[in-house]
Design a protein around this motif. Structure first.
Motif, PDB file in Angstrom:
ATOM      1  N   MET A 129      33.143  42.845  32.569  1.00 52.79           N
ATOM      2  CA  MET A 129      33.394  43.624  34.230  1.00 52.79           C
ATOM      3  C   MET A 129      34.155  43.308  35.205  1.00 52.79           C
ATOM      4  O   MET A 129      34.687  43.688  35.614  1.00 52.79           O
ATOM      5  N   THR A 130      33.932  41.844  34.590  1.00 56.13           N
ATOM      6  CA  THR A 130      34.925  40.595  36.008  1.00 56.13           C
ATOM      7  C   THR A 130      36.230  41.222  35.534  1.00 56.13           C
ATOM      8  O   THR A 130      36.977  41.597  36.625  1.00 56.13           O
ATOM      9  N   PHE A 131      35.994  40.808  34.479  1.00 50.86           N
ATOM     10  CA  PHE A 131      37.963  41.365  34.081  1.00 50.86           C
ATOM     11  C   PHE A 131      38.206  42.686  34.786  1.00 50.86           C
ATOM     12  O   PHE A 131      39.523  42.901  34.940  1.00 50.86           O
ATOM     13  N   GLY A 132      37.724  43.081  34.326  1.00 51.92           N
ATOM     14  CA  GLY A 132      37.755  44.770  34.235  1.00 51.92           C
ATOM     15  C   GLY A 132      38.073  45.095  35.871  1.00 51.92           C
ATOM     16  O   GLY A 132      39.075  45.818  36.374  1.00 51.92           O
ATOM     17  N   MET A 133      37.203  44.274  36.868  1.00 56.09           N
ATOM     18  CA  MET A 133      37.571  44.626  37.995  1.00 56.09           C
ATOM     19  C   MET A 133      38.834  43.998  38.634  1.00 56.09           C
ATOM     20  O   MET A 133      39.493  44.166  39.386  1.00 56.09           O
ATOM     21  N   LEU A 134      39.426  43.029  37.782  1.00 56.09           N
ATOM     22  CA  LEU A 134      40.423  42.064  38.193  1.00 56.09           C
ATOM     23  C   LEU A 134      41.826  43.158  37.761  1.00 56.09           C
ATOM     24  O   LEU A 134      42.497  43.031  38.379  1.00 56.09           O
TER      25      LEU A 134
END
Length: 104
Positions: free
Chosen positions: A36-41
């Motif tokens: 999810m963090t990489f998706g937001m980035l």
């Protein structure tokens, strides 16, 4: 353009969220959080890419203008050296007129 980039980033987050939700039993919670963090980035990286591309286009445009000013604009003709009396200079061609034939 910013709206489109943010929309694509949100769509990527939704797809990643659904994908991670479906696989929640086979993936550890820490990997889900990382995904999810990489998706937001991704949306941040896409926005920065658009900004950098815009700045590069602006810089190339100014280089094109400099090239045009330096090479394509004709230079002015050289004015003859100034003497005491410039009344014998033709203003259209900036060349000195020949003296009259009856001149001593």
């Amino acid at each position: 353009l910013g709206f489109r980039v943010e929309s694509i980033g949100a769509l990527i987050m939704i797809v990643a969220g659904v994908f991670l939700l479906v696989l929640r039993n086979s993936i550890s919670p820490s990997m889900i959080g990382l995904g999810m963090t990489f998706g937001m980035l991704v949306s941040v990286f896409m926005a920065n890419t658009v900004i950098q591309a815009t700045e590069l286009e602006s810089a190339c445009s100014s280089l094109e203008r400099i090239d045009e000013y330096a090479r394509k604009i004709p230079t002015e003709p050289q004015f003859p050296p100034r003497e005491a009396d410039d009344s014998d200079v033709d203003p259209n061609t900036l060349k000195r007129k020949n003296p009259p034939a009856n001149w001593p």
